[in-house]
Write an enzyme that holds these catalytic residues in place. Structure first.
Site: not given
Length: 277
Positions: A45-46, A122-123
């Site tokens: 995911d990174g 994501n955030e």
């Protein structure tokens, strides 16, 4: 069709990158890292977050697809043993597009200088440089509370399974256009009080954060942390842009959640298989 490939950088991912690139060139697809129609992310995911930020300036023109070689591949539809199948799909089949909402964060400064806009898949998190964060929380133009604690996390629906989940936030289906606000170790006693629960705000509600005690803040956007001095306010809302995923087969969101967090942990491939294919 023009394509680009990003890799996690390890030996396995780099080998897959070269193999996919050569296969796709053999099918007469065009390798174009500047203006790709599709970006293939090989890693975890990174790696996918890196690819998103690399091409965030052309989200309306570029779609993404992920190949999972990391420990957690929430954004990945494919595994290395399926590379040949994915290549054929890319070369011969028009892909369908699934769009997910993302987060827009705007940092404004006391001196009225240039504001800074960030997009997050994501955030975004907000922390003080030292000690506790003390910040007024406004929702849709009205003060909601004064937060005191380690910080705040504002996540997207697709990012609700990331840091937000670790903080006790809810998992939100990404078809819902919303942002979620979760607390990091809030201070709650007879003097200080916060809501103590995650807040889910719809697309037409804007979150505004105004620091009270300190104006130098650490703002993290996905994997990047930026120090901002003399912060007047931080505005968060659902962005007008969306991230586009290229889908060649169904992969329901709740299946991803189950497979990532409660499914049996089994190796999906052996690294040596890559060089045998």
């Amino acid at each position: 069709m023009k394509f680009a490939i990003t890799s996690r950088g390890d030996q396995t991912s780099n080998a897959l990158k070269m193999k996919m690139k050569n296969y796709l060139l053999d099918f007469n697809l065009i390798f174009d890292e500047k203006e790709p129609d599709i970006v293939i992310s090989i890693g975890g995911d990174g790696t996918f977050l890196y690819a998103f930020h690399q091409y965030q300036h052309r989200l309306d023109k570029t779609a993404f697809v992920g190949v999972h070689t990391g420990h957690l591949g929430f954004y990945a539809d494919w595994v290395p043993s399926e590379i040949e199948k994915l290549v054929i799909e890319l070369a011969r089949t028009p892909f369908s597009v699934v769009e997910y909402p993302i987060l827009e964060t705007i940092v404004r400064h006391i001196d009225g200088g240039k504001e800074t806009l960030y997009l997050a898949l994501n955030e975004a998190t907000i922390r003080a440089t030292e000690g506790s964060l003390v910040i007024d929380v406004e929702i849709k133009g009205q003060k909601f509370e004064t937060f005191r604690g380690d910080g705040l996390c504002v996540s997207t629906p697709s990012g609700s399974t990331a840091y937000n989940k670790a903080l006790g936030g809810a998992i939100i289906h990404p078809s819902i256009e919303a942002i979620q606000v979760t607390e990091m170790a809030s201070i709650n006693n007879r003097v200080f009080r916060t809501i103590g629960s995650p807040l889910i705000l719809p697309a037409h509600h804007t979150l505004l954060l105004r620091p009270k005690k300190e104006t130098d803040l650490l703002v993290t956007v996905d994997h990047k942390t930026i120090l901002h001095n003399d912060v007047k306010s931080i505005q968060c809302r659902v962005a007008d842009q969306k991230v586009r995923f290229a889908r060649y087969r169904p992969f329901p969101f709740w299946n991803r959640v189950r497979d990532s967090f409660v499914g049996d942990e089994r190796p999906k491939f052996l690294p040596d298989e890559i060089n045998k294919r």
